[in-house]
Scaffold this motif. Structure first.
Motif, PDB file in Angstrom:
ATOM      1  N   LEU A 175     -21.000  20.970   6.404  1.00  0.00           N
ATOM      2  CA  LEU A 175     -20.638  21.460   5.080  1.00  0.00           C
ATOM      3  C   LEU A 175     -21.274  20.577   3.999  1.00  0.00           C
ATOM      4  N   PRO A 176     -21.527  21.112   2.812  1.00  0.00           N
ATOM      5  CA  PRO A 176     -22.045  20.287   1.710  1.00  0.00           C
ATOM      6  C   PRO A 176     -21.116  19.118   1.428  1.00  0.00           C
ATOM      7  N   ARG A 177     -21.703  17.950   1.169  1.00  0.00           N
ATOM      8  CA  ARG A 177     -20.902  16.748   0.950  1.00  0.00           C
ATOM      9  C   ARG A 177     -19.922  16.904  -0.220  1.00  0.00           C
ATOM     10  N   LEU A 178     -20.351  17.529  -1.289  1.00  0.00           N
ATOM     11  CA  LEU A 178     -19.480  17.684  -2.454  1.00  0.00           C
ATOM     12  C   LEU A 178     -18.235  18.503  -2.134  1.00  0.00           C
ATOM     13  N   PHE A 179     -18.358  19.401  -1.168  1.00  0.00           N
ATOM     14  CA  PHE A 179     -17.222  20.215  -0.753  1.00  0.00           C
ATOM     15  C   PHE A 179     -16.378  19.488   0.298  1.00  0.00           C
ATOM     16  N   TRP A 180     -17.043  18.871   1.279  1.00  0.00           N
ATOM     17  CA  TRP A 180     -16.343  18.281   2.410  1.00  0.00           C
ATOM     18  C   TRP A 180     -15.681  16.949   2.072  1.00  0.00           C
ATOM     19  N   TRP A 181     -16.319  16.122   1.231  1.00  0.00           N
ATOM     20  CA  TRP A 181     -15.813  14.764   1.002  1.00  0.00           C
ATOM     21  C   TRP A 181     -14.385  14.743   0.446  1.00  0.00           C
ATOM     22  N   PRO A 182     -14.041  15.523  -0.568  1.00  0.00           N
ATOM     23  CA  PRO A 182     -12.652  15.504  -1.046  1.00  0.00           C
ATOM     24  C   PRO A 182     -11.654  15.968   0.016  1.00  0.00           C
ATOM     25  N   ILE A 183     -12.053  16.979   0.809  1.00  0.00           N
ATOM     26  CA  ILE A 183     -11.159  17.451   1.876  1.00  0.00           C
ATOM     27  C   ILE A 183     -10.916  16.346   2.887  1.00  0.00           C
ATOM     28  N   LEU A 184     -11.994  15.657   3.269  1.00  0.00           N
ATOM     29  CA  LEU A 184     -11.881  14.575   4.243  1.00  0.00           C
ATOM     30  C   LEU A 184     -11.004  13.444   3.720  1.00  0.00           C
ATOM     31  N   GLN A 185     -11.278  12.989   2.508  1.00  0.00           N
ATOM     32  CA  GLN A 185     -10.601  11.815   1.969  1.00  0.00           C
ATOM     33  C   GLN A 185      -9.140  12.064   1.598  1.00  0.00           C
ATOM     34  N   PHE A 186      -8.849  13.239   1.047  1.00  0.00           N
ATOM     35  CA  PHE A 186      -7.517  13.466   0.486  1.00  0.00           C
ATOM     36  C   PHE A 186      -6.604  14.332   1.357  1.00  0.00           C
ATOM     37  N   PHE A 187      -7.151  14.870   2.431  1.00  0.00           N
ATOM     38  CA  PHE A 187      -6.328  15.680   3.328  1.00  0.00           C
ATOM     39  C   PHE A 187      -6.469  15.225   4.787  1.00  0.00           C
ATOM     40  N   VAL A 188      -7.661  15.354   5.338  1.00  0.00           N
ATOM     41  CA  VAL A 188      -7.865  15.070   6.766  1.00  0.00           C
ATOM     42  C   VAL A 188      -7.508  13.631   7.104  1.00  0.00           C
ATOM     43  N   LEU A 189      -8.058  12.675   6.379  1.00  0.00           N
ATOM     44  CA  LEU A 189      -7.855  11.262   6.709  1.00  0.00           C
ATOM     45  C   LEU A 189      -6.486  10.740   6.284  1.00  0.00           C
ATOM     46  N   ILE A 190      -5.708  11.563   5.634  1.00  0.00           N
ATOM     47  CA  ILE A 190      -4.333  11.180   5.289  1.00  0.00           C
ATOM     48  C   ILE A 190      -3.332  11.748   6.286  1.00  0.00           C
ATOM     49  N   PHE A 191      -3.499  13.021   6.625  1.00  0.00           N
ATOM     50  CA  PHE A 191      -2.479  13.695   7.429  1.00  0.00           C
ATOM     51  C   PHE A 191      -2.774  13.738   8.936  1.00  0.00           C
ATOM     52  N   ARG A 192      -4.039  13.751   9.335  1.00  0.00           N
ATOM     53  CA  ARG A 192      -4.348  13.897  10.760  1.00  0.00           C
ATOM     54  C   ARG A 192      -4.189  12.629  11.602  1.00  0.00           C
ATOM     55  N   PRO A 193      -4.518  11.432  11.089  1.00  0.00           N
ATOM     56  CA  PRO A 193      -4.444  10.244  11.945  1.00  0.00           C
ATOM     57  C   PRO A 193      -3.087  10.002  12.584  1.00  0.00           C
ATOM     58  N   GLY A 194      -2.002  10.228  11.858  1.00  0.00           N
ATOM     59  CA  GLY A 194      -0.674   9.997  12.422  1.00  0.00           C
ATOM     60  C   GLY A 194      -0.389  10.905  13.597  1.00  0.00           C
ATOM     61  N   ARG A 195      -0.716  12.194  13.440  1.00  0.00           N
ATOM     62  CA  ARG A 195      -0.467  13.151  14.527  1.00  0.00           C
ATOM     63  C   ARG A 195      -1.341  12.860  15.737  1.00  0.00           C
ATOM     64  N   ILE A 196      -2.614  12.563  15.494  1.00  0.00           N
ATOM     65  CA  ILE A 196      -3.532  12.307  16.598  1.00  0.00           C
ATOM     66  C   ILE A 196      -3.211  10.981  17.281  1.00  0.00           C
ATOM     67  N   ALA A 197      -2.725   9.995  16.513  1.00  0.00           N
ATOM     68  CA  ALA A 197      -2.333   8.716  17.115  1.00  0.00           C
ATOM     69  C   ALA A 197      -1.223   8.919  18.140  1.00  0.00           C
ATOM     70  N   LYS A 198      -0.273   9.813  17.841  1.00  0.00           N
ATOM     71  CA  LYS A 198       0.798  10.102  18.803  1.00  0.00           C
ATOM     72  C   LYS A 198       0.248  10.755  20.063  1.00  0.00           C
ATOM     73  N   GLN A 199      -0.753  11.609  19.891  1.00  0.00           N
ATOM     74  CA  GLN A 199      -1.375  12.251  21.045  1.00  0.00           C
ATOM     75  C   GLN A 199      -2.096  11.225  21.914  1.00  0.00           C
ATOM     76  N   TYR A 200      -2.830  10.325  21.274  1.00  0.00           N
ATOM     77  CA  TYR A 200      -3.511   9.274  22.037  1.00  0.00           C
ATOM     78  C   TYR A 200      -2.507   8.367  22.749  1.00  0.00           C
ATOM     79  N   ALA A 201      -1.391   8.087  22.087  1.00  0.00           N
ATOM     80  CA  ALA A 201      -0.373   7.229  22.706  1.00  0.00           C
ATOM     81  C   ALA A 201       0.157   7.848  23.990  1.00  0.00           C
TER      82      ALA A 201
END
Length: 352
Positions: free
Chosen positions: A51-77
């Motif tokens: 995806l274009p960086r201007l579109f993807w970067w805000p989604i990554l920084q303000f949504f994906v990297l905030i909400f997904r790590p906690g859920r995925i960390a539990k899966q890895y655990a």
């Protein structure tokens, strides 16, 4: 220069052959910040997210990297290798490198690094994301006297998001070197007969150890956005070839051995049918015994151990199914090592 050459013996010794096994990667720990670091590295790869960086970067920084790590960390655990304190993919890839070294010849493990030393060969392993990095692997192989390096991406089917990303990282590392080894990158092996034979043997062996006879064997591959395939990525076709050859070897029709695609991410259309939907459909249709295999993975990981082994099991049982099993990936089993050894031997045949 002539005087130097006349008064000194040549110092260039015959070079070793370096072999670098590469798989995708894993967080350093099953915790929020470790997973966030891994996801950031993974999801900023332009091969993975087109995806274009201007579109993807805000989604990554303000949504994906905030909400997904906690859920995925539990899966890895839930699947973490507590004995070695690392993700299963990392532990298995290390073991594959060690066992390949043992198959190739005498020698010992260099316990101070991520590499296996040999008299004629030097074998390393790396992760595309996180540690040990491809750059570390390439540098160490060169420092240990390897004048020729075979890079082996452990992806049976080619995709730009996986195999080509390995290519990118390998040549990025080489770009920083003054004296460079000759490098060959092993091709995908989606239609290799040895691969198909070994897959079929592994499936038959796994099924024979179950306490039930499956009504269906579902073949699940990692999915990709359809937009990537539309641009010419051969991944989908290669998955279908693997599936068709495997069905032929097992003697099963499409009804008893369907194909599906897992691990969809985001709102875009990905390759279908989705595994989660297929599992639900089979259970609701009255299927009671299901076996799932994932021939696109050379080693068990989050996608096979948690997504297939835990999440999809719950979906199958919740929707009326009874018996469910996932056949392990080839991993570092004897069959798995036979395949890796055969693949490597074929590629370095002209070097020895």
């Amino acid at each position: 220069m002539a005087a130097i050459l006349a008064n000194n013996e040549p110092q260039i010794a015959p070079g070793k052959i370096g072999i670098l096994l590469v798989n995708l990667g894993t967080p350093d720990a099953p915790r929020y910040w470790s997973v966030r670091t891994f996801l950031k590295e993974f999801l900023t790869d332009r091969r993975v997210i087109e995806l274009p960086r201007l579109f993807w970067w805000p989604i990554l920084q303000f949504f994906v990297l905030i909400f997904r790590p906690g859920r995925i960390a539990k899966q890895y655990a839930a699947i973490w290798n507590k004995e070695t304190n690392e993700g299963p993919l990392k532990a298995i890839t290390r073991s594959q490198a060690e066992k390949l070294a043992a198959w190739i010849g005498a020698g010992g493990l260099d316990s101070k690094s991520h590499h296996v030393a040999r008299d004629r060969f030097f074998i390393a392993w790396a992760m595309r994301y996180r540690k040990p990095s491809i750059a570390e692997g390439i540098t160490t192989l060169k420092e240990h006297g390897c004048s020729r390096i075979l890079v082996v991406p452990l992806y049976p089917q080619y995709a730009a998001a996986t195999t080509a990303s390995v290519h990118d990282e390998v040549f990025a590392a080489l770009k920083a070197m003054r004296w460079q080894p000759a490098v060959h990158i092993a091709p995908p092996y989606f239609d290799d007969q040895t691969y198909i034979d070994i897959l079929a043997t592994s499936i038959r062996s796994g099924v024979s150890r179950l306490g039930f006879v499956p009504d269906t064997i579902l073949v699940s591959f990692h999915s990709l956005p359809k937009a990537m395939i539309a641009k010419g990525d051969p991944y989908y076709d290669q998955c279908l070839v693997t599936w068709q050859l495997l069905r032929q070897e097992l003697g099963l029709g499409e009804d008893r051995c369907p194909v599906s695609f897992q691990s969809r991410f985001g709102a875009r259309q990905w390759l279908q049918p989705y595994t989660v939907d297929k599992v639900k459909e089979l259970a609701r249709g009255g299927l009671k015994s299901l076996v799932v295999v994932a021939p696109g993975f050379a080693a068990d990981c989050l996608e096979t151990l948690f997504e297939l082994g835990i999440e999809n099991r719950e979906i199958f049982v919740k929707n009326g199914g009874a018996n469910y099993a996932v056949i392990p990936c080839l991993n570092d089993s004897e069959l798995g090592m036979m395949l890796i050894h055969d693949h490597v031997a074929r590629e370095i045949k002209g070097w020895i």
